[in-house]
Design an enzyme around this catalytic site. Structure first.
Site, PDB file in Angstrom:
ATOM      1  N   SER A 106       0.821  -1.210   0.000  1.00 18.21           N
ATOM      2  CA  SER A 106       0.000   0.000   0.000  1.00 18.21           C
ATOM      3  C   SER A 106       0.862   1.271   0.000  1.00 18.21           C
ATOM      4  CB  SER A 106      -0.951  -0.044   1.200  1.00 18.21           C
ATOM      5  OG  SER A 106      -1.926   0.953   1.116  1.00 18.21           O
ATOM      6  N   ASP A 249      -5.885   2.465  -3.367  1.00 22.83           N
ATOM      7  CA  ASP A 249      -7.125   2.363  -2.593  1.00 22.83           C
ATOM      8  C   ASP A 249      -7.310   3.553  -1.659  1.00 22.83           C
ATOM      9  OD1 ASP A 249      -5.222   1.780  -0.673  1.00 22.83           O
ATOM     10  OD2 ASP A 249      -6.122  -0.119  -0.034  1.00 22.83           O
TER      11      ASP A 249
END
Length: 451
Positions: A106, A249
């Site tokens: 991430s 995201d």
């Protein structure tokens, strides 16, 4: 559930150190494949898993290890190459696959990496499935006979399919013509996808953070370094800035003057748009860190609000339990479940741009009624872990601070899950008071822990 390897967002760590090593990931693939193979044992077709990754150099190594482990367990594998995490969730669901796997850490630096799993419906794996995978990690890796080994193929148009899906979430009666956007891809998984989504809807796109080299993901770009986006917006005289993180995201946005808006503002914009159009359903899920001002503004709109533990996994749990659709964190993880099964930075940006297009307003104008309270965070590092919840002196300091806030603020103490640190968060209308109270409580904790 006590987990040895799985955290709130899969398995993550420094590359080359346990558990992010080729031998462990090979076993992880085999263990996950063995669990999925139970479907085949119950008369279903051979399980198939899609694997995506971000742009970290270690992705090649981990992809190969996962592929080998899954194949050894009799699982067919589809490879997408670089693909946003929400793109993997979409492809898993759209192609009726058994599971999806994303190789990403991430927003972490390039020398970290991780493995995330999605179930067949595009949701994160249930706790009981993760527990079964962990249990199987302790069993020996026994390769199936050659006739039963899984096959591997690459899907060449994965990016195009996901681009079309993202565009389908934008209202058909609207477009982005005449809008100039800076899109910061964080040198990550969305580098060849996000710019095309917005340009194909009509926007003029200035792409930055779109030259990944394996080691520059999240490096002074993206949602965790939004000033780069803000500077580019002013330089190019763009209307808005959009910044994603390494696996796309997470979202940050700014206005034409470079004013930055965090996840609380962006979540409010999405909810307000749905409320104004009469299509909002249920309530909103935030976290313990969501600004109190958002909760109060939603309350005036008659919209219920709930606080989950920090982490989009827990927001998702609350949304599903209560039958709600919208939630998010101030970090920029946003969920609109009527559009996608997981947090998606591109789709969230499209929802907000749609609202701003309808109203002809800037983000600042559209969210003007949400004035966030000052929020101060103090980290108290201690030699050992300290049970602040049962310490009378600490609890008395918290009660005094809450009294000083007079019902118009919050005090939150949280222990770090990975190190001996107590996080002290104080929030309220008076910034000077909030800062003083946070330092006072931090001092009391440090004194009590060393007494």
């Amino acid at each position: 559930m006590s987990r040895k390897y799985f955290g709130t967002d899969g398995v993550r760590g420094r590359v080359g150190q346990s558990p992010i090593t080729p031998d462990f990931v090979l076993k992880l693939g085999f263990a996950a494949g063995s669990v999925l193979a139970q479907d085949a044992a119950h008369g279903r077709a051979r399980p198939t898993v899609v694997i995506g990754k971000d742009t970290r150099i270690s992705g090649y190594m981990l992809e190969s290890a996962l592929e080998a482990g899954l194949s050894a367990a009799g699982i067919d594998v589809i490879l997408t190459g670089p693909m946003p995490t929400p793109g993997v969730a979409y492809l898993t669901r759209a192609q009726r696959l058994s599971a999806g796997v994303m190789i990403s850490a991430s927003h972490n630096p390039y020398d970290d990496n991780g493995i995330k799993f999605f179930s067949a419906d595009g949701l994160k794996l249930p706790d009981e499935v993760e527990a079964e995978i962990e249990r199987r990690l302790d069993e020996p890796l026994v390769t199936l006979p050659s006739i039963k080994l899984g096959k591997v193929r690459r899907i060449e148009d994965a990016g195009g399919r996901y681009i079309e899906f993202c565009k389908s979430t934008f209202p058909r009666q609207l477009d982005l013509r005449g809008m100039k956007l800076v899109v910061d891809c964080a040198n990550g998984a969305a580098w060849a996808i996000a710019p095309d989504v917005f340009s194909e809807l009509g926007a003029e796109v200035i792409a930055i953070g779109n030259a990944p080299n394996g080691t520059n993901i999240n490096d002074k770009v993206g949602a965790t370094h939004p000033q780069t986006m803000c500077d580019a917006v002013r330089e190019h005289r763009a209307d808005f800035g959009i910044a994603l993180d390494g696996d796309a995201d997470r979202l940050a946005m700014c206005d034409a003057d470079g004013t930055l808006f965090d996840g609380d503002h962006l979540l409010y914009a999405m909810v307000k748009d749905r409320h104004v159009r009469g299509i909002f359903r249920g309530g909103v899920a935030g976290t313990l860190m969501t600004n109190l001002a958002l909760e109060q503004v939603l309350g005036k709109m008659g919209i219920p609000f709930g606080r989950a533990k920090v982490g989009d996994r827990y927001i998702m749990e609350m949304l599903r339990e209560r039958g709600w659709e919208c939630g998010g964190e101030n970090s920029g993880h946003l969920l609109c479940l009527e559009k996608h099964t997981t947090g998606d930075g591109i789709i969230s940006a499209l929802q907000i741009l749609g609202a701003l297009r309808r109203m002809g307003q800037s983000l600042g104008q559209y969210t003007a009624e949400l004035k966030l309270f000052p929020q101060v965070l103090e980290n108290v590092r201690l030699a050992t872990k300290f049970d602040f919840a049962s310490n009378a002196t600490v609890q008395e300091a918290v009660k005094k601070a809450e009294a000083d806030l007079a019902g118009d603020g919050r005090v939150l103490l949280r222990a770090s899950g990975t190190e001996p640190v107590i996080r002290v968060m104080v929030e309220g209308r008076n910034g000077e008071l909030v800062g003083k109270l946070a330092k006072d409580i931090a001092g009391v904790i440090k004194a009590a822990a060393t007494a």
